[in-house]
Design a protein around this motif. Structure first.
Motif, short mmCIF file in Angstrom:
data_model
loop_
_atom_site.label_atom_id
_atom_site.label_comp_id
_atom_site.label_asym_id
_atom_site.label_seq_id
_atom_site.Cartn_x
_atom_site.Cartn_y
_atom_site.Cartn_z
N ARG A 139 -11.89 8.92 3.38
CA ARG A 139 -12.80 9.01 4.52
C ARG A 139 -12.98 10.47 4.96
O ARG A 139 -14.06 10.92 5.28
CB ARG A 139 -12.25 8.15 5.66
N THR A 140 -11.87 11.21 4.96
CA THR A 140 -11.92 12.61 5.38
C THR A 140 -11.84 13.59 4.21
O THR A 140 -12.20 14.75 4.36
CB THR A 140 -10.73 12.92 6.31
N GLY A 141 -11.32 13.11 3.08
CA GLY A 141 -11.09 14.02 1.96
C GLY A 141 -9.80 14.82 2.14
O GLY A 141 -9.58 15.81 1.45
N TRP A 142 -8.96 14.41 3.08
CA TRP A 142 -7.71 15.11 3.31
C TRP A 142 -6.53 14.35 2.69
O TRP A 142 -6.68 13.22 2.24
CB TRP A 142 -7.50 15.28 4.82
N CYS A 143 -5.37 15.00 2.71
CA CYS A 143 -4.19 14.41 2.09
C CYS A 143 -3.03 14.33 3.08
O CYS A 143 -3.00 15.06 4.08
CB CYS A 143 -3.75 15.25 0.89
N MET A 144 -2.08 13.46 2.74
CA MET A 144 -0.88 13.31 3.59
C MET A 144 -0.10 14.62 3.62
O MET A 144 0.05 15.29 2.62
CB MET A 144 0.00 12.21 3.01
N PHE A 145 0.49 14.87 4.74
CA PHE A 145 0.89 16.21 5.15
C PHE A 145 2.03 16.05 6.14
O PHE A 145 2.08 15.05 6.85
CB PHE A 145 -0.33 16.67 5.94
N LYS A 146 2.90 17.00 6.24
CA LYS A 146 3.87 16.94 7.34
C LYS A 146 3.78 18.18 8.20
O LYS A 146 3.74 19.30 7.70
CB LYS A 146 5.30 16.85 6.82
N VAL A 147 3.70 17.96 9.47
CA VAL A 147 3.71 19.07 10.41
C VAL A 147 4.71 18.74 11.51
O VAL A 147 4.53 17.77 12.24
CB VAL A 147 2.32 19.28 11.03
N TRP A 148 5.75 19.55 11.61
CA TRP A 148 6.81 19.30 12.59
C TRP A 148 7.27 17.85 12.47
O TRP A 148 7.59 17.39 11.39
CB TRP A 148 6.32 19.64 14.00
N ASP A 149 7.19 17.11 13.57
CA ASP A 149 7.67 15.73 13.54
C ASP A 149 6.65 14.74 13.01
O ASP A 149 6.95 13.57 12.87
CB ASP A 149 8.01 15.31 14.98
N CYS A 150 5.44 15.20 12.78
CA CYS A 150 4.37 14.23 12.56
C CYS A 150 3.96 14.18 11.10
O CYS A 150 3.88 15.20 10.43
CB CYS A 150 3.14 14.63 13.36
N TRP A 151 3.65 12.97 10.66
CA TRP A 151 3.02 12.80 9.36
C TRP A 151 1.57 12.50 9.62
O TRP A 151 1.23 11.66 10.44
CB TRP A 151 3.69 11.68 8.59
N GLY A 152 0.71 13.18 8.93
CA GLY A 152 -0.71 12.96 9.15
C GLY A 152 -1.48 13.49 7.96
O GLY A 152 -0.95 13.59 6.87
N ILE A 153 -2.76 13.82 8.19
CA ILE A 153 -3.56 14.32 7.08
C ILE A 153 -4.04 15.74 7.36
O ILE A 153 -4.24 16.13 8.50
CB ILE A 153 -4.78 13.41 6.79
N GLY A 154 -4.20 16.48 6.29
CA GLY A 154 -4.71 17.84 6.36
C GLY A 154 -5.33 18.18 5.02
O GLY A 154 -5.29 17.37 4.09
N PRO A 155 -5.92 19.39 4.90
CA PRO A 155 -6.61 19.76 3.66
C PRO A 155 -5.69 19.63 2.44
O PRO A 155 -4.52 19.97 2.50
CB PRO A 155 -6.98 21.22 3.90
N CYS A 156 -6.27 19.15 1.33
CA CYS A 156 -5.47 18.89 0.12
C CYS A 156 -5.23 20.15 -0.72
O CYS A 156 -4.42 20.11 -1.64
CB CYS A 156 -6.17 17.89 -0.78
N ASP A 157 -5.95 21.23 -0.45
CA ASP A 157 -5.94 22.39 -1.35
C ASP A 157 -4.54 22.79 -1.76
O ASP A 157 -4.24 22.97 -2.93
CB ASP A 157 -6.61 23.62 -0.71
#
Ligand SMILES: *[C@@H]1O[C@H](CO)[C@@H](O)[C@H](O)[C@H]1NC(C)=O
Ligand SMILES: *[C@@H]1O[C@H](CO)[C@@H](O)[C@H](O)[C@H]1NC(C)=O
Ligand SMILES: *[C@@H]1O[C@H](CO)[C@@H](O)[C@H](O)[C@H]1NC(C)=O
Length: 540
Positions: A411-429
């Motif tokens: 849907r967004t073209g992003w990938c699973m990602f970890k930032v601090w405590d959170c798991w979410g999506i961000g750019p796949c590059d």
């Protein structure tokens, strides 16, 4: 507190996006094939991430030169981060004296007074072209693309200049009214010869979208081989690209064997697909079920060629960039998952926000165009960002052999990602989270040893911990991932803060209006070197 944390995640995701480094594409001069991959002289993968620039219509001039200077248009292609231009041309530009020697000015005058305003703008913005022959302007465009490090695929789009394609336009198949194979071979030879002056031309697409009542697999085979040999003889550096039957959608006729050529390592197949390939069924069928059906159809019709060891370029696909066409939106969200899963080379339709003239109408707006009507802006930045996420190779020659899993959100073209405590999506590059899917669990590849994706509780983002859950692909697309906890079933879902949240699974089948795409996660193989955030303690 909870909200504050989510807010910081959200802003962090945003700032990552803004920081995304900008890379200029390296220019590969001679490409060839190595099993299903396109590679450079050093055997390293080159992934085509391109855009079509039409130059095959009535005027035979690359579109948009009434909107801006040639060099400015080309710089916009670079800014949008495409690495290749598929430049279209009509056979008659090369073979028919009544077209080839015509100047820009004459070409517009022939179409009548209604083109005066357009011609006036070309004169204002690209003064030096007015009295050039059309072939010379074509070369100017190639030169400008070369100077800006862009690769080019030359696409023989049609015989008689004009909008393409319908079943009965006389340009569809060998033997049609305007499709004399000998004239076509002559055109290919002339164009391949011209291309020798331009090392940035990496391939030629032999003929756009074979179609119509005359189409026939054995004639396709015979003539495509002749076309490929003619191009290779004139310029042996080029990839020879063959488009499938039924308007570039089907290679079912190659199940038994592919064309045999006198040379190796240059043959690529080209597939086209739009929402309208399937009429309006996307809008009228459950999205999840229809996506599974089209994925399946494409595997049978064309993607099987990858298994046989041939590269595929998706030479055309696109969507109404205004975002209000449900059929297109649904098609595209499914299609990018296919592009990602198979790590396909691709060329989107298209660059033009408008055409000089189409269907007799001057200044025709192209709503599929990545550029706006005035060619000054990106029409839809969200869609562009999604395509940019498919630009870099996920795997292939030159990348490490060892693969792991990436969780891609089409849907967004992003990938699973970890930032601090959170798991979410961000750019796949740059992959920041890598997974191994084993025993139905998503294990962290090397971030947290022996830890995997864990359901914490309803409406709380998932965590990566030791006491993790089993996640199974449950729907026809295999993009819904379900776990059972506290006696209920949950699927991954991306919430407004871009975090990965377990919520009840939805839109699996039946319901036509329901939108499953926030829950879709395509698990793909990749071997990009992950750049992981090193954490010494949980919650760093
Ligand atoms: C050249 O183009 C003209 C105008 O469309 C057409 O009438 C003629 O048949 C073409 N000639 C050849 C040799 O293709
Ligand atoms: C369009 O341009 C032609 C050639 O320059 C000129 O003869 C004609 O009068 C112009 N027509 C209009 C409507 O301006
Ligand atoms: C861009 O396209 C998407 C569909 O992919 C749509 O949801 C969105 O509204 C569009 N945005 C603009 C600004 O048109």
């Amino acid at each position: 507190m909870g909200n504050l944390k989510l807010f910081s995640c959200f802003t962090f995701f945003l700032s990552i996006l803004l920081l995304l480094s900008y890379t200029t594409p390296g220019l590969a001069h001679t490409l060839s094939t190595k099993s299903r991959w396109i590679v450079d002289e050093h055997g390293q993968r080159v992934k085509i991430a391109g855009i079509t620039w039409p130059a095959h219509m009535e005027t035979m001039l690359a579109e948009g030169l009434d909107k801006d200077h040639l060099d400015v248009i080309v710089k916009r292609i670079v800014e949008m981060r495409f690495n290749t231009v598929r430049l279209t041309w009509p056979t008659y530009l090369m073979t028919n004296a009544s077209y080839a020697s015509v100047t820009v000015k004459q070409s517009f005058h022939r179409l009548g007074d209604k083109m005066n305003a357009t011609l006036h703008n070309i004169k204002r913005l690209n003064q030096d072209m007015m009295d050039c022959a059309l072939v010379d302007v074509f070369k100017k465009v190639l030169t400008c693309l070369k100077d800006n490090n862009l690769m080019v695929i030359l696409d023989n789009h049609i015989t008689v200049p004009g909008w393409c394609c319908n079943e009965n336009d006389g340009n569809g198949f060998f033997g049609d009214k305007y499709f004399d194979p000998e004239v076509w071979l002559d055109g290919l030879t002339r164009m391949a010869t011209l291309s020798k002056e331009f090392p940035n031309v990496v391939g030629m697409s032999l003929r756009n979208e074979p179609r119509g009542p005359k189409q026939n697999p054995s004639v396709w085979m015979k003539e495509m081989v002749r076309g490929a040999e003619a191009v290779h003889k004139a310029n042996p550096n080029l990839l020879v690209i063959m488009s499938g039957l039924n308007s570039g959608t089907s290679f079912a006729h190659l199940q038994g064997g592919v064309p045999k050529l006198s040379f190796n390592g240059k043959l690529v197949f080209e597939v086209h697909r739009y929402s309208f390939t399937d009429g309006d069924k996307w809008a009228k069928t459950n999205h999840n079920e229809f996506c599974a059906k089209v994925t399946d159809d494409m595997t049978k019709d064309s993607l099987f060629l990858l298994e046989k060891g041939y590269p595929i370029i998706v030479g055309e696909f696109g969507q109404d960039q205004r975002g209000n066409n449900v059929n297109d939106n649904r098609f595209m969200t499914c299609f990018v998952a296919i592009l990602a899963e198979h790590d396909l080379d691709w060329v989107v339709w298209g660059l033009a926000g408008s055409y000089y003239i189409r269907g007799g109408q001057p200044g025709f707006e192209e709503v599929l165009g990545m550029q706006s009507f005035d060619w000054r802006h990106v029409r839809n930045r969200t869609n562009l960002i999604r395509l940019q996420g498919l630009k870099e190779p996920f795997r292939g020659p030159g990348l490490p052999e060892k693969t792991y899993k990436m969780m891609y959100h089409p849907r967004t073209g992003w990938c699973m990602f970890k930032v601090w405590d959170c798991w979410g999506i961000g750019p796949c590059d740059v992959p920041r989270a890598a997974w191994i899917y084993k025993d139905k669990k998503f294990y962290s590849y090397n971030l947290f040893k022996d830890q995997c994706v864990q359901y914490v509780r309803e409406n709380k983002p998932v965590q990566v911990l030791r006491d993790c859950n089993e996640w199974e692909p449950i729907s026809a697309t295999k993009m819904h991932w379900k776990t059972t906890a506290e006696g209920k079933e949950f699927c991954f879902d991306i919430d407004r803060q871009n975090t990965l949240m377990p919520v009840p699974c939805k839109c699996i089948s039946g319901d036509v209006a329901c939108d499953p795409t926030m829950q879709w996660i395509k698990v793909i193989d990749t071997s990009r070197v992950p750049q992981l955030v090193h954490c010494t303690q949980p919650g760093c």
